[in-house]
Design a protein around this motif. Structure first.
Motif, mmCIF file in Angstrom:
data_model
loop_
_atom_site.group_PDB
_atom_site.id
_atom_site.type_symbol
_atom_site.label_atom_id
_atom_site.label_comp_id
_atom_site.label_asym_id
_atom_site.label_seq_id
_atom_site.Cartn_x
_atom_site.Cartn_y
_atom_site.Cartn_z
ATOM 1 N N GLY A 1 95.837 -68.576 98.494
ATOM 2 C CA GLY A 1 95.408 -67.656 99.541
ATOM 3 C C GLY A 1 94.120 -68.054 100.224
ATOM 4 O O GLY A 1 93.605 -67.321 101.066
ATOM 5 N N GLU A 2 93.601 -69.245 99.883
ATOM 6 C CA GLU A 2 92.369 -69.748 100.479
ATOM 7 C C GLU A 2 92.240 -71.234 100.159
ATOM 8 O O GLU A 2 92.860 -71.723 99.208
ATOM 9 C CB GLU A 2 91.153 -69.000 99.927
ATOM 10 C CG GLU A 2 90.965 -69.183 98.422
ATOM 11 C CD GLU A 2 89.777 -68.400 97.879
ATOM 12 O OE1 GLU A 2 89.089 -67.734 98.674
ATOM 13 O OE2 GLU A 2 89.557 -68.463 96.659
ATOM 14 N N PRO A 3 91.461 -71.984 100.958
ATOM 15 C CA PRO A 3 91.265 -73.402 100.638
ATOM 16 C C PRO A 3 90.638 -73.578 99.256
ATOM 17 O O PRO A 3 89.710 -72.853 98.887
ATOM 18 C CB PRO A 3 90.309 -73.878 101.742
ATOM 19 C CG PRO A 3 90.576 -72.959 102.885
ATOM 20 C CD PRO A 3 90.831 -71.610 102.244
ATOM 21 N N VAL A 4 91.164 -74.540 98.506
ATOM 22 C CA VAL A 4 90.658 -74.837 97.167
ATOM 23 C C VAL A 4 90.523 -76.349 97.021
ATOM 24 O O VAL A 4 91.173 -77.122 97.729
ATOM 25 C CB VAL A 4 91.593 -74.293 96.071
ATOM 26 C CG1 VAL A 4 91.625 -72.764 96.084
ATOM 27 C CG2 VAL A 4 93.012 -74.852 96.240
ATOM 28 N N ASP A 5 89.674 -76.782 96.108
ATOM 29 C CA ASP A 5 89.522 -78.205 95.826
ATOM 30 C C ASP A 5 90.715 -78.697 95.013
ATOM 31 O O ASP A 5 91.171 -78.012 94.088
ATOM 32 C CB ASP A 5 88.231 -78.467 95.053
ATOM 33 C CG ASP A 5 86.992 -78.228 95.906
ATOM 34 O OD1 ASP A 5 87.065 -78.445 97.126
ATOM 35 O OD2 ASP A 5 85.956 -77.814 95.347
ATOM 36 N N VAL A 6 91.209 -79.889 95.358
ATOM 37 C CA VAL A 6 92.376 -80.444 94.668
ATOM 38 C C VAL A 6 92.116 -81.894 94.303
ATOM 39 O O VAL A 6 91.269 -82.566 94.898
ATOM 40 C CB VAL A 6 93.650 -80.348 95.542
ATOM 41 C CG1 VAL A 6 93.932 -78.905 95.938
ATOM 42 C CG2 VAL A 6 93.532 -81.228 96.792
ATOM 43 N N ALA A 7 92.854 -82.377 93.327
ATOM 44 C CA ALA A 7 92.803 -83.792 92.969
ATOM 45 C C ALA A 7 93.584 -84.597 94.005
ATOM 46 O O ALA A 7 94.507 -84.088 94.640
ATOM 47 C CB ALA A 7 93.396 -84.005 91.583
ATOM 48 N N VAL A 8 93.208 -85.853 94.184
ATOM 49 C CA VAL A 8 93.855 -86.722 95.172
ATOM 50 C C VAL A 8 94.306 -87.993 94.483
ATOM 51 O O VAL A 8 93.497 -88.746 93.949
ATOM 52 C CB VAL A 8 92.883 -87.061 96.321
ATOM 53 C CG1 VAL A 8 93.487 -88.112 97.228
ATOM 54 C CG2 VAL A 8 92.521 -85.810 97.104
ATOM 55 N N GLU A 9 95.617 -88.245 94.486
ATOM 56 C CA GLU A 9 96.149 -89.457 93.872
ATOM 57 C C GLU A 9 97.534 -89.729 94.443
ATOM 58 O O GLU A 9 98.531 -89.155 94.008
ATOM 59 C CB GLU A 9 96.241 -89.304 92.356
ATOM 60 C CG GLU A 9 96.535 -90.612 91.619
ATOM 61 C CD GLU A 9 95.433 -91.654 91.819
ATOM 62 O OE1 GLU A 9 95.765 -92.797 92.159
ATOM 63 O OE2 GLU A 9 94.255 -91.304 91.628
ATOM 64 N N SER A 10 97.585 -90.592 95.463
ATOM 65 C CA SER A 10 98.860 -90.914 96.097
ATOM 66 C C SER A 10 98.727 -92.231 96.834
ATOM 67 O O SER A 10 97.629 -92.625 97.258
ATOM 68 C CB SER A 10 99.270 -89.815 97.091
ATOM 69 O OG SER A 10 100.355 -90.237 97.903
ATOM 70 N N VAL A 11 99.832 -92.905 97.025
ATOM 71 C CA VAL A 11 99.844 -94.135 97.808
ATOM 72 C C VAL A 11 99.472 -93.851 99.266
ATOM 73 O O VAL A 11 99.056 -94.749 99.992
ATOM 74 C CB VAL A 11 101.230 -94.801 97.709
ATOM 75 C CG1 VAL A 11 102.294 -93.972 98.431
ATOM 76 C CG2 VAL A 11 101.203 -96.215 98.243
ATOM 77 N N ALA B 1 89.048 -75.160 106.794
ATOM 78 C CA ALA B 1 89.068 -73.706 106.985
ATOM 79 C C ALA B 1 89.710 -73.342 108.323
ATOM 80 O O ALA B 1 90.465 -72.361 108.424
ATOM 81 C CB ALA B 1 87.650 -73.149 106.906
ATOM 82 N N VAL B 2 89.416 -74.116 109.368
ATOM 83 C CA VAL B 2 90.006 -73.839 110.688
ATOM 84 C C VAL B 2 91.516 -74.048 110.666
ATOM 85 O O VAL B 2 92.276 -73.150 111.067
ATOM 86 C CB VAL B 2 89.333 -74.699 111.777
ATOM 87 C CG1 VAL B 2 90.060 -74.538 113.114
ATOM 88 C CG2 VAL B 2 87.861 -74.314 111.934
ATOM 89 N N PRO B 3 92.023 -75.194 110.190
ATOM 90 C CA PRO B 3 93.475 -75.342 110.099
ATOM 91 C C PRO B 3 94.135 -74.294 109.205
ATOM 92 O O PRO B 3 95.212 -73.783 109.533
ATOM 93 C CB PRO B 3 93.650 -76.746 109.506
ATOM 94 C CG PRO B 3 92.424 -77.477 109.914
ATOM 95 C CD PRO B 3 91.327 -76.453 109.858
ATOM 96 N N PHE B 4 93.492 -73.954 108.091
ATOM 97 C CA PHE B 4 94.095 -72.974 107.175
ATOM 98 C C PHE B 4 94.244 -71.616 107.857
ATOM 99 O O PHE B 4 95.253 -70.923 107.649
ATOM 100 C CB PHE B 4 93.260 -72.836 105.906
ATOM 101 C CG PHE B 4 93.869 -71.888 104.900
ATOM 102 C CD1 PHE B 4 94.973 -72.276 104.152
ATOM 103 C CD2 PHE B 4 93.371 -70.610 104.733
ATOM 104 C CE1 PHE B 4 95.558 -71.398 103.237
ATOM 105 C CE2 PHE B 4 93.944 -69.733 103.826
ATOM 106 C CZ PHE B 4 95.044 -70.126 103.079
ATOM 107 N N ALA B 5 93.282 -71.230 108.675
ATOM 108 C CA ALA B 5 93.368 -69.948 109.370
ATOM 109 C C ALA B 5 94.583 -69.889 110.275
ATOM 110 O O ALA B 5 95.171 -68.822 110.488
ATOM 111 C CB ALA B 5 92.092 -69.709 110.173
ATOM 112 N N VAL B 6 94.983 -71.039 110.814
ATOM 113 C CA VAL B 6 96.165 -71.101 111.665
ATOM 114 C C VAL B 6 97.441 -71.177 110.832
ATOM 115 O O VAL B 6 98.438 -70.506 111.116
ATOM 116 C CB VAL B 6 96.088 -72.317 112.609
ATOM 117 C CG1 VAL B 6 97.379 -72.475 113.407
ATOM 118 C CG2 VAL B 6 94.890 -72.201 113.542
#
Length: 300
Positions: A207-217, A229-234
């Motif tokens: 329900g809100e932006p949260v910190d996440v792990a990043v691991e991908s090609v 925050a701006v993109p999430f509001a949309v």
């Protein structure tokens, strides 16, 4: 927070027109199913990011200097836009940024600074430099003018293929997906992420932006540790659908784009095509956005 609107996208369309390409659509059929491919990897600078960079730099008073941080594509877009507009640019990138992207940023005339393992560390250093030098800091995605600029791509899809009922886009920080959602009206926005870079997916769940792990090609392009925050509001709206794909699926999709269409895109750009191939999107005529081609790449 200043939330961008569809009207902002319309204004951005006029603002960026002299500096960007109107990229083509390819109408095709794969596995007996019709789809439309938006060939945004043919944009100047090699990705959609030029749209947001130009719109932001032409929105309001033009700065003498701009500083930004990027996994690569936004940095190249800012470097390109700055060159077109006569602005000095400095781009911070994570230490693991692919050599092809780093080389192109420098070739576009920007100063390149490698800093930190992930985008967030590079961004923090870029913010500090902008504050110390008096330059303008231009976020990669968490900015209303950037989001509106990215939305011009979605506006082109609607104008050129109004019968499309869903648009599939890759998500890093969310700028392209948010701009697309503003531009395409009642059509479904399908926001696709790698399983290892799922900032939007986890934000929607929380329900809100949260910190996440990043691991991908695909992390060099989609490695935001937190959706903007701006993109999430949309995007935190009923018209957005979040879908995940595995690294194996996105790499297979990338290779299939080459084998069947001779379209050479970076791994991140194949993410929405992977979701469509896997049958995770329900639409009569979807448009799959191929958003970038800025990695030195050879097919498997």
């Amino acid at each position: 927070m200043n939330k961008p609107t569809a009207a902002d996208v319309a204004e951005a369309t006029d603002r960026i027109r002299p500096y960007t390409r109107r990229t083509p659509l390819l109408r095709t059929e794969v596995d007996g199913r019709p789809l439309v491919l938006k060939l945004e990897h043919l944009q100047l600078s090699g990705s959609f990011k030029l749209r947001g960079a130009v719109n932001a730099l032409r929105h309001g008073e033009r700065p003498d200097q701009v500083v930004t941080a990027s996994g690569g594509n936004h940095g190249l877009a800012v470097a390109t836009a700055a060159g077109l507009l006569g602005v000095q640019a400095t781009v911070y990138v994570p230490e693991g940024t692919p050599a092809g992207k780093a080389r192109r940023i420098e070739a576009a005339g920007a100063k390149l600074v490698r800093h930190g393992r992930h985008y967030a560390e590079a961004a923090a250093a870029a913010v500090d430099e902008a504050a110390a030098s008096g330059a303008r800091y231009l976020p990669a995605y968490d900015d209303p003018a950037v989001v509106a600029g990215q939305g011009t791509m979605g506006a082109e899809i609607v104008a050129d293929a109004p019968e499309v009922d869903a648009v599939l886009v890759a998500v890093g920080g969310g700028g392209l997906a948010a701009g697309t959602a503003l531009a395409i009206g009642p059509r479904q926005t399908v926001a696709v992420e790698p399983e290892g870079c799922s900032a939007l997916h986890q934000a929607l769940a929380a329900g809100e932006p949260v910190d996440v792990a990043v691991e991908s090609v695909a992390s060099s392009a989609l490695g935001a540790t937190r959706v903007g925050a701006v993109p999430f509001a949309v995007l935190n709206a009923p018209g957005t659908r979040s879908v995940l794909v595995s690294d194996a699926e996105l790499l297979a999709a990338r290779d299939r784009l080459w084998e069947e269409f001779r379209l050479a895109v970076e791994p991140a750009a194949a993410v929405p095509f992977a979701a469509w191939l896997a049958g995770r999107v329900s639409a009569e005529l979807p448009c799959v956005v191929l958003c970038g081609a800025n990695t030195d790449w050879t097919p498997a």
